[in-house]
Write a protein that holds these residues in place. Structure first.
Motif, PDB file in Angstrom:
ATOM      1  N   GLU A   1       6.483  -1.462 -10.624  1.00 11.81           N
ATOM      2  CA  GLU A   1       5.571  -2.599 -10.502  1.00 11.81           C
ATOM      3  C   GLU A   1       4.884  -2.681  -9.143  1.00 11.81           C
ATOM      4  OE1 GLU A   1       7.383  -6.254 -12.047  1.00 11.81           O
ATOM      5  OE2 GLU A   1       8.479  -4.941 -13.407  1.00 11.81           O
ATOM      6  N   HIS A   2       4.741  -1.505  -8.532  1.00  9.84           N
ATOM      7  CA  HIS A   2       4.046  -1.446  -7.238  1.00  9.84           C
ATOM      8  C   HIS A   2       2.698  -2.155  -7.278  1.00  9.84           C
ATOM      9  CE1 HIS A   2       1.695   0.230  -3.965  1.00  9.84           C
ATOM     10  NE2 HIS A   2       0.931   0.817  -4.825  1.00  9.84           N
ATOM     11  N   SER A   3       1.956  -1.910  -8.376  1.00 14.72           N
ATOM     12  CA  SER A   3       0.607  -2.491  -8.449  1.00 14.72           C
ATOM     13  C   SER A   3       0.651  -4.012  -8.590  1.00 14.72           C
ATOM     14  CB  SER A   3      -0.167  -1.877  -9.614  1.00 14.72           C
ATOM     15  OG  SER A   3       0.454  -2.224 -10.833  1.00 14.72           O
ATOM     16  N   GLN A   4       1.809  -4.557  -8.943  1.00 15.15           N
ATOM     17  CA  GLN A   4       1.937  -6.018  -9.066  1.00 15.15           C
ATOM     18  C   GLN A   4       2.435  -6.659  -7.773  1.00 15.15           C
ATOM     19  OE1 GLN A   4       0.954  -7.544 -11.943  1.00 15.15           O
ATOM     20  NE2 GLN A   4       0.305  -5.453 -12.386  1.00 15.15           N
ATOM     21  N   MET A   5       2.718  -5.820  -6.772  1.00 18.97           N
ATOM     22  CA  MET A   5       3.291  -6.361  -5.535  1.00 18.97           C
ATOM     23  C   MET A   5       2.141  -6.838  -4.641  1.00 18.97           C
ATOM     24  SD  MET A   5       6.193  -4.610  -3.214  1.00 18.97           S
ATOM     25  CE  MET A   5       6.696  -5.275  -1.629  1.00 18.97           C
ATOM     26  N   ILE A   6       1.480  -7.875  -5.107  1.00 12.40           N
ATOM     27  CA  ILE A   6       0.299  -8.346  -4.417  1.00 12.40           C
ATOM     28  C   ILE A   6       0.445  -9.835  -4.118  1.00 12.40           C
ATOM     29  CG2 ILE A   6      -1.348  -6.652  -5.264  1.00 12.40           C
ATOM     30  CD1 ILE A   6      -1.984  -8.449  -7.562  1.00 12.40           C
TER      31      ILE A   6
ATOM     32  N   ALA B   1       0.817  -1.211   0.000  1.00 13.30           N
ATOM     33  CA  ALA B   1       0.000   0.000   0.000  1.00 13.30           C
ATOM     34  C   ALA B   1       0.858   1.272   0.000  1.00 13.30           C
ATOM     35  CB  ALA B   1      -0.944  -0.003   1.200  1.00 13.30           C
ATOM     36  N   GLU B   2       2.075   1.165  -0.504  1.00 16.23           N
ATOM     37  CA  GLU B   2       2.926   2.355  -0.587  1.00 16.23           C
ATOM     38  C   GLU B   2       3.578   2.325  -1.956  1.00 16.23           C
ATOM     39  OE1 GLU B   2       3.574   4.611   2.193  1.00 16.23           O
ATOM     40  OE2 GLU B   2       4.248   5.751   0.454  1.00 16.23           O
ATOM     41  N   TYR B   3       3.435   3.415  -2.722  1.00 13.64           N
ATOM     42  CA  TYR B   3       3.987   3.416  -4.075  1.00 13.64           C
ATOM     43  C   TYR B   3       5.500   3.174  -4.011  1.00 13.64           C
ATOM     44  CZ  TYR B   3       5.369   4.606  -8.724  1.00 13.64           C
ATOM     45  OH  TYR B   3       5.925   4.540  -9.972  1.00 13.64           O
ATOM     46  N   CYS B   4       5.958   2.088  -4.645  1.00 11.55           N
ATOM     47  CA  CYS B   4       7.353   1.667  -4.459  1.00 11.55           C
ATOM     48  C   CYS B   4       8.060   1.414  -5.774  1.00 11.55           C
ATOM     49  CB  CYS B   4       7.395   0.421  -3.575  1.00 11.55           C
ATOM     50  SG  CYS B   4       6.428  -0.953  -4.236  1.00 11.55           S
TER      51      CYS B   4
END
Ligand code: CUA
Length: 320
Positions: free
Chosen positions: A189-194, A183-186
């Motif tokens: 590929e932040h949105s893939q860090m799930i 939940a922290e822009y990183c």
């Protein structure tokens, strides 16, 4: 495509012991906001009509204030905000205080994945298997940038920082599969860090655990302790150039140059990465830095091993 219009939950499931307390507070704040928004809108509309100018040149009546009205609109909001404050503080303390008997898991964030280790040593990537009915404390750190460990169904979220440990705890209540998000822009590929959290009945969890090859963090830490030659200096009974490390976790020590420090996980981590940063009084700054040489997982394992050591090493064996 199989799209159900009504399968559109606005709130995630309540799947931990904390979920209902967080939601109750949230809905209370939401209800208060909705009530006053509505009240203001309605009163505004009534006053529009009632006090509109009805003749040209009409002048309104001068108003000289009303003590009763002013006291009322000060006291009521004060009470409401104090209730929110007290209630919020109670829920906050519940969230930040893991129970004494919590099982400790480790998680390391890394662009762009979550690496998790169980107390028994089982490892997972982007998956976290946990049993129901057991409080679980996660110790979190990052190998690169700031991430945030977020399980919406449990109502828990914690920033994951490089160079520091943060913790989070929960007790899952319902078997199922739930989202795990960063939940922290990183980065790109932040949105893939799930990932997913799989909650199982305790028996199923034991079966799952047994299916993996595992070395406990303590055992892995013991190997690293020998591999990095920590054993050369950290000898029993203070006979080495470094202090004996058994039983030190949580104690307060005096430092070279005055001051003192509590030897918590963050202190132990810093003392491995930057040994001279908080040097214990009575010792020379001889220890080399291990920054960049041991992975974050390795450091967590070393700390687990250090915490497992006895304060009084057995007399046999150390006497020569
Ligand atoms: Cu890690 Cu966003």
């Amino acid at each position: 495509m199989n799209f159900d219009l009504f399968d559109f939950p606005i709130f995630p499931e309540q799947a931990s012991t904390l979920a209902s307390s967080v939601d109750a507070l949230y809905f209370f704040a939401l209800a208060i906001s909705a009530f006053f928004s509505l009240l203001i809108a309605v009163v505004l509309f009534i006053f529009f009509v009632k006090y509109r100018r009805q003749r040209t040149g009409e002048v309104g009546e001068p108003i000289h204030g009303s003590l009763a009205l002013e006291v009322t609109w000060s006291i009521i909001p004060l009470i409401i905000t104090m209730v929110l404050f007290g209630w919020g503080a109670k829920v906050f303390l519940e969230i930040v205080t893991p129970p004494e008997n919590a099982r400790e898991y480790f998680a390391t964030g890394k662009q762009w994945m979550w690496k998790i280790q169980h107390p028994e040593g089982n490892r997972e990537i982007n998956e976290l298997h946990v049993p129901t009915g057991v409080p679980i404390k996660m110790t979190l750190t990052s190998e690169d940038v700031i991430h945030s460990f977020y399980i919406p169904a449990f109502r828990v979220k914690r920033d994951v920082l490089p160079g520091r440990y943060t913790t989070l705890w929960f007790e899952a209540t319902k078997p199922g599969t739930y989202h795990l998000f960063c939940a922290e822009y990183c980065g790109a590929e932040h949105s893939q860090m799930i990932g997913k959290v799989v909650v199982m009945e305790p028996d199923d969890y034991q079966t799952w655990l047994a299916g993996g090859k595992a070395k406990s963090p303590i055992a892995a830490g013991e190997e690293l302790f020998a591999q990095y030659a920590c054993t050369t200096c950290h000898l029993e009974k203070g006979s080495g150039r470094g202090p004996w490390l058994g039983g030190i976790a949580g104690e307060t020590v005096a430092l070279v140059g005055g001051g003192s420090a509590v030897r918590d996980d963050n202190y132990l981590r810093e003392s491995i990465m930057l040994p001279t940063a908080k040097l214990v009084a009575g010792y020379d700054p001889l220890m080399p830095t291990f920054q960049g040489q041991i992975s974050e997982e390795g450091v967590m394992q070393l700390i687990a091993y250090i915490k497992s050591l006895d304060s009084e090493p057995s007399a046999e064996g150390s006497e020569d």
